[in-house]
Structures are given as structure tokens and as C-alpha cells.
Write a protein that holds these residues in place. Structure first.
Motif, PDB file in Angstrom:
ATOM      1  N   PHE A  29       0.859  -1.176   0.000  1.00  0.00           N
ATOM      2  CA  PHE A  29       0.000   0.000   0.000  1.00  0.00           C
ATOM      3  C   PHE A  29       0.891   1.221   0.000  1.00  0.00           C
ATOM      4  CE2 PHE A  29      -3.869  -2.228   0.774  1.00  0.00           C
ATOM      5  CZ  PHE A  29      -3.522  -3.317   1.543  1.00  0.00           C
ATOM      6  N   ASP A  30       0.721   2.069  -0.988  1.00  0.00           N
ATOM      7  CA  ASP A  30       1.502   3.295  -1.043  1.00  0.00           C
ATOM      8  C   ASP A  30       0.541   4.461  -1.230  1.00  0.00           C
ATOM      9  OD1 ASP A  30       3.325   5.311  -1.288  1.00  0.00           O
ATOM     10  OD2 ASP A  30       4.225   4.576  -3.134  1.00  0.00           O
ATOM     11  N   PHE A  31       0.354   5.224  -0.173  1.00  0.00           N
ATOM     12  CA  PHE A  31      -0.530   6.379  -0.208  1.00  0.00           C
ATOM     13  C   PHE A  31       0.268   7.679  -0.196  1.00  0.00           C
ATOM     14  CE2 PHE A  31      -3.522   3.130   0.819  1.00  0.00           C
ATOM     15  CZ  PHE A  31      -4.731   3.576   0.307  1.00  0.00           C
ATOM     16  N   ALA A  48      -6.088   3.188  14.803  1.00  0.00           N
ATOM     17  CA  ALA A  48      -5.232   2.211  14.133  1.00  0.00           C
ATOM     18  C   ALA A  48      -5.253   2.417  12.622  1.00  0.00           C
ATOM     19  CB  ALA A  48      -5.662   0.799  14.493  1.00  0.00           C
ATOM     20  N   VAL A  49      -6.425   2.718  12.073  1.00  0.00           N
ATOM     21  CA  VAL A  49      -6.540   2.981  10.639  1.00  0.00           C
ATOM     22  C   VAL A  49      -5.734   4.222  10.268  1.00  0.00           C
ATOM     23  CG1 VAL A  49      -8.167   3.684   8.823  1.00  0.00           C
ATOM     24  CG2 VAL A  49      -8.736   1.795  10.352  1.00  0.00           C
ATOM     25  N   ALA A  50      -5.842   5.274  11.081  1.00  0.00           N
ATOM     26  CA  ALA A  50      -5.077   6.502  10.833  1.00  0.00           C
ATOM     27  C   ALA A  50      -3.579   6.215  10.851  1.00  0.00           C
ATOM     28  CB  ALA A  50      -5.431   7.573  11.862  1.00  0.00           C
ATOM     29  N   ALA A  51      -3.133   5.426  11.819  1.00  0.00           N
ATOM     30  CA  ALA A  51      -1.713   5.076  11.906  1.00  0.00           C
ATOM     31  C   ALA A  51      -1.274   4.276  10.685  1.00  0.00           C
ATOM     32  CB  ALA A  51      -1.448   4.285  13.183  1.00  0.00           C
ATOM     33  N   GLY A  52      -2.124   3.374  10.224  1.00  0.00           N
ATOM     34  CA  GLY A  52      -1.812   2.583   9.033  1.00  0.00           C
ATOM     35  C   GLY A  52      -1.665   3.436   7.792  1.00  0.00           C
ATOM     36  N   PHE A  53      -2.594   4.361   7.599  1.00  0.00           N
ATOM     37  CA  PHE A  53      -2.486   5.270   6.457  1.00  0.00           C
ATOM     38  C   PHE A  53      -1.231   6.134   6.572  1.00  0.00           C
ATOM     39  CE2 PHE A  53      -7.122   4.700   5.542  1.00  0.00           C
ATOM     40  CZ  PHE A  53      -6.978   4.329   4.214  1.00  0.00           C
ATOM     41  N   GLY A  54      -0.935   6.594   7.787  1.00  0.00           N
ATOM     42  CA  GLY A  54       0.274   7.379   7.992  1.00  0.00           C
ATOM     43  C   GLY A  54       1.521   6.587   7.649  1.00  0.00           C
ATOM     44  N   ALA A  58       0.497   8.502   3.666  1.00  0.00           N
ATOM     45  CA  ALA A  58      -0.581   9.469   3.441  1.00  0.00           C
ATOM     46  C   ALA A  58      -0.459  10.677   4.369  1.00  0.00           C
ATOM     47  CB  ALA A  58      -1.936   8.803   3.674  1.00  0.00           C
ATOM     48  N   ASP A  59      -1.009  11.798   3.924  1.00  0.00           N
ATOM     49  CA  ASP A  59      -1.195  12.970   4.771  1.00  0.00           C
ATOM     50  C   ASP A  59      -2.552  12.778   5.446  1.00  0.00           C
ATOM     51  OD1 ASP A  59       1.173  14.271   3.968  1.00  0.00           O
ATOM     52  OD2 ASP A  59       0.183  14.982   2.158  1.00  0.00           O
ATOM     53  N   VAL A  60      -2.539  12.463   6.730  1.00  0.00           N
ATOM     54  CA  VAL A  60      -3.746  12.033   7.437  1.00  0.00           C
ATOM     55  C   VAL A  60      -4.339  13.163   8.269  1.00  0.00           C
ATOM     56  CG1 VAL A  60      -4.694  10.384   9.096  1.00  0.00           C
ATOM     57  CG2 VAL A  60      -2.852   9.674   7.564  1.00  0.00           C
ATOM     58  N   THR A  61      -5.651  13.348   8.127  1.00  0.00           N
ATOM     59  CA  THR A  61      -6.419  14.230   8.996  1.00  0.00           C
ATOM     60  C   THR A  61      -7.384  13.353   9.765  1.00  0.00           C
ATOM     61  OG1 THR A  61      -6.282  16.092   7.467  1.00  0.00           O
ATOM     62  CG2 THR A  61      -8.051  16.158   9.102  1.00  0.00           C
ATOM     63  N   ILE A  62      -7.384  13.491  11.090  1.00  0.00           N
ATOM     64  CA  ILE A  62      -8.347  12.758  11.904  1.00  0.00           C
ATOM     65  C   ILE A  62      -9.359  13.742  12.465  1.00  0.00           C
ATOM     66  CG2 ILE A  62      -6.793  10.858  12.446  1.00  0.00           C
ATOM     67  CD1 ILE A  62      -6.219  12.158  15.106  1.00  0.00           C
ATOM     68  N   THR A  63     -10.544  13.226  12.758  1.00  0.00           N
ATOM     69  CA  THR A  63     -11.594  14.072  13.310  1.00  0.00           C
ATOM     70  C   THR A  63     -11.990  13.576  14.692  1.00  0.00           C
ATOM     71  OG1 THR A  63     -13.422  12.789  12.385  1.00  0.00           O
ATOM     72  CG2 THR A  63     -12.503  14.546  10.997  1.00  0.00           C
TER      73      THR A  63
END
Length: 85
Positions: A29-31, A48-54, A58-63
Motif C-alpha cells: 500500500f503506497d498512499f 489504528a486505521v489513521a496510523a496505518g495510512f500514515g 498518506a497525509d492524514v487528517t483525523i476528526t
């Protein structure tokens, strides 16, 4: 089956997140350069999903429903956006 992630010498997950599921196949996976928004990214599965994307670049925004400073975690490396319920 077990999922393993390659780690750098410092013990962190390496960007690109090449994941191996035992007995199945290699999946990469390459984001990198992608923007991702994770709702509910302040705890549990969303965190955990946010950490995985990071880890996948990926440039991650969490809410979350509280102000950033009201959480135990400082969410280093993530953008944060407060939302109303």
C-alpha cells in the motif's frame, strides 16, 4: 493468518507499508502524496486505521468531537479537525 509490517532499524513502520499476510501473498500500500480523512481517528480502530495510512505515506487528517488538547494523545504527525455531533 498474521499480518506483519516491515520495520525500520528504529522500530517504526516504514512508509510504503508492504504488508505480508502469512500464506496468502504480499500486498503493498503506497498512499504517498494522498490526503486521507479518518473519522473517529482519535481512538480504537479509527486510530489504528489513521496510523496505518500514515505508515503508508498518506497525509492524514483525523476528526474528533472534542478539542485537540482534550485528548490523551497529541496525534503527532496528523492534522486534526474538530467536528460537531
Amino acid at each position: 493468518s498474521r499480518v506483519t509490517y516491515p520495520r525500520s532499524p528504529q522500530g517504526t513502520i516504514t512508509p510504503g507499508c508492504a504488508c505480508t499476510v502469512a500464506g496468502v501473498r504480499d500486498v503493498a500500500f503506497d498512499f504517498s502524496g494522498r490526503a486521507v480523512v479518518v473519522t473517529g481517528g482519535t481512538s480504537g480502530i479509527g486510530r489504528a486505521v489513521a496510523a496505518g495510512f500514515g505508515a503508508a505515506g498518506a497525509d492524514v487528517t483525523i476528526t474528533g468531537t472534542r478539542d485537540r488538547g482534550e485528548y490523551d494523545d497529541d496525534f503527532e504527525g496528523f492534522a486534526f479537525r474538530r467536528v460537531e455531533r
